[in-house]
Design a protein around this motif. Sequence first.
Motif, PDB file in Angstrom:
ATOM      1  N   ILE A  78       5.076  10.005  -4.177  1.00 39.47           N
ATOM      2  CA  ILE A  78       4.703   9.132  -3.057  1.00 39.47           C
ATOM      3  C   ILE A  78       3.317   9.500  -2.537  1.00 39.47           C
ATOM      4  N   GLU A  81       0.783   8.113  -4.931  1.00 41.86           N
ATOM      5  CA  GLU A  81       0.664   6.666  -4.765  1.00 41.86           C
ATOM      6  C   GLU A  81      -0.059   6.315  -3.471  1.00 41.86           C
ATOM      7  N   ALA A  82       0.157   7.115  -2.431  1.00 49.14           N
ATOM      8  CA  ALA A  82      -0.493   6.855  -1.155  1.00 49.14           C
ATOM      9  C   ALA A  82      -1.998   7.044  -1.257  1.00 49.14           C
ATOM     10  N   THR A  85      -3.987   4.088  -2.496  1.00 48.93           N
ATOM     11  CA  THR A  85      -4.174   2.918  -1.641  1.00 48.93           C
ATOM     12  C   THR A  85      -5.363   3.075  -0.689  1.00 48.93           C
ATOM     13  N   TYR A 110       4.166   4.966   1.844  1.00 51.90           N
ATOM     14  CA  TYR A 110       3.263   4.650   0.741  1.00 51.90           C
ATOM     15  C   TYR A 110       1.797   4.783   1.135  1.00 51.90           C
ATOM     16  N   SER A 219       5.871   0.261  -3.732  1.00 54.80           N
ATOM     17  CA  SER A 219       4.596   0.962  -3.872  1.00 54.80           C
ATOM     18  C   SER A 219       3.540   0.087  -4.542  1.00 54.80           C
ATOM     19  N   GLN A 223       0.070  -1.247  -2.793  1.00 55.28           N
ATOM     20  CA  GLN A 223      -1.214  -0.902  -3.399  1.00 55.28           C
ATOM     21  C   GLN A 223      -2.021  -2.162  -3.735  1.00 55.28           C
TER      22      GLN A 223
END
Length: 229
Positions: A78, A81-82, A85, A110, A219, A223
């Motif tokens: 996570i 993935e964060a 963004t 996220y 996610s 994004q």
Amino acid sequence: TRSLQKHEYKTATYNSRRCITKMATVPSAGKAKSAPKTTKTTKTIRTTQSTKKATANQDSKPTTSEKKTRGKSSKAKIATEASATEVLPIDGKTLVIVESPAKAKTIQKYLSDDRYIVEACLGHIRDMPESNKQIPAKYKQFEWAKIGVNVENNFEPLYVLMEKKAKVITKLKTLMKDSQALVLATDGDREGEAISWHLVEVLKPKIPVYRAVFNEITSSAIQGAFQNL
């Protein structure tokens, strides 16, 4: 003639004895052969199979250490993935406004906690006045203000802040003071668009404003939305 009769008598007696002997040796049709007993063998096989299943289930259950490892890996995923963004070319905090607290909590997972603050506006924030008390002072002199629609100016509606949303707006304004950008992430339908418009009208942001639209809280969807602001 007598000799012939004696011969026929002996032959009949011999044949009758053979017939009786055959009937004694042939099993009766009503008595079928009993099947071999396999109850104990079947029970043993079933017990062995159930033992194997129980052992397999115990082996498949993750241990405490494996659970901790999986939890750490999911958190790391996570976090990765964060970081993907973070596409806004702005330093500092970014305020993201969604409609419901549940969405805010999920979307925050996220997004990086260091860059984004996700807050909910709890749906609509403005409506037409329900009573004379809610009519702003500058509009009370007009007769049309009682119905909330300016019939003298192309039927322009009169919107006022909902009383139950006063604390929500106060909180959003406070968060916006410490933010460098504002992202409106309300739903993509007409209602969501209206909520975003009302937020801009009430908050009056002096920072860059972006619009994020996504159809699912995943996610990849988050994004994609933030990469196309």
